[in-house]
Design a protein around this motif. Structure first.
Motif, PDB file in Angstrom:
ATOM      1  N   ILE A   8       0.873  -1.172   0.000  1.00  0.00           N
ATOM      2  CA  ILE A   8       0.000   0.000   0.000  1.00  0.00           C
ATOM      3  C   ILE A   8       0.910   1.222   0.000  1.00  0.00           C
ATOM      4  O   ILE A   8       1.828   1.324   0.821  1.00  0.00           O
ATOM      5  N   MET A   9       0.658   2.121  -0.944  1.00  0.00           N
ATOM      6  CA  MET A   9       1.464   3.338  -1.050  1.00  0.00           C
ATOM      7  C   MET A   9       0.546   4.552  -0.997  1.00  0.00           C
ATOM      8  O   MET A   9      -0.536   4.534  -1.581  1.00  0.00           O
ATOM      9  N   PHE A  10       0.995   5.587  -0.302  1.00  0.00           N
ATOM     10  CA  PHE A  10       0.242   6.836  -0.256  1.00  0.00           C
ATOM     11  C   PHE A  10       1.052   7.927  -0.935  1.00  0.00           C
ATOM     12  O   PHE A  10       2.264   8.023  -0.740  1.00  0.00           O
ATOM     13  N   PHE A  11       0.373   8.725  -1.743  1.00  0.00           N
ATOM     14  CA  PHE A  11       1.013   9.836  -2.442  1.00  0.00           C
ATOM     15  C   PHE A  11       0.269  11.120  -2.119  1.00  0.00           C
ATOM     16  O   PHE A  11      -0.929  11.235  -2.399  1.00  0.00           O
ATOM     17  N   GLU A  12       0.982  12.071  -1.534  1.00  0.00           N
ATOM     18  CA  GLU A  12       0.401  13.387  -1.309  1.00  0.00           C
ATOM     19  C   GLU A  12       0.492  14.149  -2.623  1.00  0.00           C
ATOM     20  O   GLU A  12       1.578  14.266  -3.209  1.00  0.00           O
ATOM     21  N   VAL A  13      -0.632  14.630  -3.109  1.00  0.00           N
ATOM     22  CA  VAL A  13      -0.665  15.328  -4.390  1.00  0.00           C
ATOM     23  C   VAL A  13      -1.298  16.701  -4.184  1.00  0.00           C
ATOM     24  O   VAL A  13      -2.485  16.802  -3.878  1.00  0.00           O
ATOM     25  N   THR A  47      -4.175   6.905  -2.404  1.00  0.00           N
ATOM     26  CA  THR A  47      -3.710   5.650  -1.834  1.00  0.00           C
ATOM     27  C   THR A  47      -3.784   4.613  -2.943  1.00  0.00           C
ATOM     28  O   THR A  47      -4.814   4.472  -3.593  1.00  0.00           O
ATOM     29  N   THR A  48      -2.680   3.913  -3.168  1.00  0.00           N
ATOM     30  CA  THR A  48      -2.656   2.879  -4.203  1.00  0.00           C
ATOM     31  C   THR A  48      -2.409   1.524  -3.553  1.00  0.00           C
ATOM     32  O   THR A  48      -1.675   1.413  -2.571  1.00  0.00           O
ATOM     33  N   PHE A  49      -3.038   0.523  -4.107  1.00  0.00           N
ATOM     34  CA  PHE A  49      -2.908  -0.849  -3.640  1.00  0.00           C
ATOM     35  C   PHE A  49      -2.267  -1.656  -4.756  1.00  0.00           C
ATOM     36  O   PHE A  49      -2.748  -1.637  -5.887  1.00  0.00           O
ATOM     37  N   LEU A  50      -1.168  -2.336  -4.434  1.00  0.00           N
ATOM     38  CA  LEU A  50      -0.412  -3.082  -5.423  1.00  0.00           C
ATOM     39  C   LEU A  50      -0.269  -4.534  -4.988  1.00  0.00           C
ATOM     40  O   LEU A  50      -0.360  -4.849  -3.803  1.00  0.00           O
ATOM     41  N   LYS A  51      -0.006  -5.411  -5.975  1.00  0.00           N
ATOM     42  CA  LYS A  51       0.299  -6.802  -5.658  1.00  0.00           C
ATOM     43  C   LYS A  51       1.332  -7.316  -6.643  1.00  0.00           C
ATOM     44  O   LYS A  51       1.510  -6.762  -7.728  1.00  0.00           O
TER      45      LYS A  51
END
Length: 63
Positions: A8-13, A47-51
């Motif tokens: 899980i990655m969060f990016f402040e934009v 918030t991005t969810f990756l696998k």
């Protein structure tokens, strides 16, 4: 059976240039085998969810 790990990655934009940072980070993860499942916009960014699939007999696999 296929096994996966998740990130899980969060990016402040706040500005357009922040999207470039987000794209670079996601491309770097993609080069390592990560795939974006979804991205959700929130009040402060994304918030991005990756696998990615684990290799058979990977050390990350649970017994």
């Amino acid at each position: 059976m296929k096994r996966f790990e998740y990130e899980i990655m969060f990016f402040e934009v706040k500005k357009t240039k922040d999207f470039e940072k987000m794209r670079r980070a996601l491309n770097d993860h993609g080069a390592d085998g990560w795939e974006v499942l979804s991205a959700e916009a929130g009040d402060y960014g994304y918030t991005t969810f990756l696998k990615r699939e684990l290799a058979p007999n990977s050390a990350s696999e649970a017994p």
